[in-house]
Design an enzyme around this catalytic site. Structure first.
Site, PDB file in Angstrom:
ATOM      1  N   GLU A  37       0.832  -1.212   0.000  1.00  0.00           N
ATOM      2  CA  GLU A  37       0.000   0.000   0.000  1.00  0.00           C
ATOM      3  C   GLU A  37       0.867   1.262   0.000  1.00  0.00           C
ATOM      4  O   GLU A  37       2.069   1.197   0.232  1.00  0.00           O
ATOM      5  CB  GLU A  37      -0.936   0.010   1.212  1.00  0.00           C
ATOM      6  CG  GLU A  37      -0.193   0.045   2.542  1.00  0.00           C
ATOM      7  CD  GLU A  37      -1.035   0.623   3.675  1.00  0.00           C
ATOM      8  OE1 GLU A  37      -1.532   1.747   3.515  1.00  0.00           O
ATOM      9  OE2 GLU A  37      -1.168  -0.048   4.710  1.00  0.00           O
ATOM     10  N   LYS A 172      -4.245  -2.418  14.184  1.00  0.00           N
ATOM     11  CA  LYS A 172      -3.503  -1.457  14.986  1.00  0.00           C
ATOM     12  C   LYS A 172      -4.049  -1.359  16.411  1.00  0.00           C
ATOM     13  O   LYS A 172      -5.254  -1.350  16.622  1.00  0.00           O
ATOM     14  CB  LYS A 172      -3.568  -0.084  14.308  1.00  0.00           C
ATOM     15  CG  LYS A 172      -2.733  -0.052  13.046  1.00  0.00           C
ATOM     16  CD  LYS A 172      -3.008   1.173  12.226  1.00  0.00           C
ATOM     17  CE  LYS A 172      -4.353   1.078  11.562  1.00  0.00           C
ATOM     18  NZ  LYS A 172      -4.678   2.222  10.745  1.00  0.00           N
TER      19      LYS A 172
END
Ligand code: PSU
Ligand code: MN
Length: 316
Positions: A37, A172
């Site tokens: 990404e 995360k």
């Protein structure tokens, strides 16, 4: 004008997608490719660490025998595979580049603009290009405080919309991780722990409070699980959860107090929507004096390596 009822014939001939020559050659020859990404470059880290990291992650993919394909939008065209000067251009411009999730791709393409793709958007481009494996740091998920404001990353629904294996260190730790795992379950996304039964917390190891839906001993077994998934669910994704390297991981208890502060700061400053993830990641990096950044880079390189091994196993 009446739209063509068959989107394949209507859209594909003019698909605004550029596949880099090296990536196209590898795909045509059935050799392994790993998508990467670009939001992590523009919004995840400051210059010049972001460029160093992007190059290191591409090198990790190559070292493990696959071809890297960093995804972005340039001048309104989707890109699978970027030359070094394009990586540098994105890295230098940083936050000035639009963060492009799934909802943003059409607007950027229509306006002929640039964008840095999130996990969700990168999966779309990878699938269009025929790339089956994508490596990143940690996917987005359900944000803390979701009961008051339901901020849920499009990364989650994105996992259920493209046939791509996403190799990530779980999600995360700035997120509500139990809620994120429940959402993946509800979306029917398999979470395959790579050598672990614990759901990793990005740069912190997982614990027994949060599990995965399948365990793979190694990349070969993870590839077999993905192949089995695609036999009967050929259009949806798999999350491969790779724990952070032991010597670089930051204890979850230490992360927790840092994250709690950052989340409270974000609330006080009224930070919302697409801005919240970059805000929290930057706050965590500041609060840990760069240790979080070092751990983030180590996680990205480890996931790139694991992604390349899975891509190789899928092709063997
Ligand atoms: N993980 C990081 N750094 C990042 C991101 C994830 O360590 O910059 C980015 C990824 O691109 C991910 C996105 O897809 O954050 C999620 O943002 P949101 O919560 O707005 O969907
Ligand atoms: Mn959001």
């Amino acid at each position: 004008m009446i739209p063509d009822p068959n989107p394949r014939t209507a859209v594909l001939p003019s698909l605004p997608l550029d596949v880099a020559p090296e990536v196209a050659a590898a795909l045509a020859a059935g050799r392994p490719v790993v998508a990467l990404e670009s939001t992590i470059i523009t919004h995840g880290m400051p210059w010049p660490q972001n460029l160093e990291t992007a190059l290191r992650v591409e090198a990790a993919v190559r070292d493990a025998g696959a071809v890297p394909a960093t995804v972005a939008v340039r001048g309104g065209r989707l890109q699978a595979g970027l030359p070094a000067e394009a990586l540098e251009h994105l890295a230098r411009r940083g936050l000035a580049v639009a963060k492009a999730s799934r909802r943003d791709l059409a607007r950027l393409v229509a306006a002929g603009q640039d964008g840095a793709t999130t996990v969700a958007a990168t999966m779309i481009v990878a699938a269009l290009a025929g790339i089956r494996v994508f490596a990143t740091g940690g996917i987005g998920g359900v944000h803390r405080g979701w009961t008051a404001r339901p901020d849920v990353s499009a990364d989650l629904s994105g996992m259920a919309h493209a046939p791509v294996a996403v190799v990530s260190a779980g999600a995360k730790s700035i997120l509500d991780l139990p809620a994120t795992v429940e959402a993946l379950d509800a979306l029917g996304v398999p979470v395959v722990g790579l050598g672990t039964g614990r759901f990793p917390r990005f740069i912190s190891p997982g614990d027994d409070s949060l599990g995965v839906s399948a365990v793979a001993a190694d990349a070969r077994e993870a590839a077999r699980l993905c192949a089995a998934h695609w036999r009967f669910m050929p259009s949806t994704g798999v999350l491969v959860a790779n724990p952070p390297p032991d010597d670089q991981a930051i204890p979850a208890t230490e992360m927790e107090s840092v994250v709690a502060h950052a989340v409270a700061d974000a609330a006080r400053q009224g930070i919302r929507g697409a801005a919240i993830t970059p805000f929290l990641l930057a706050a965590v990096q500041r609060a840990t004096g760069g240790r979080a950044t070092a751990a983030n880079v180590a996680v990205l390189a480890a996931n790139a390596h694991a992604g390349a091994e899975i891509a190789c196993a899928l092709h063997s």
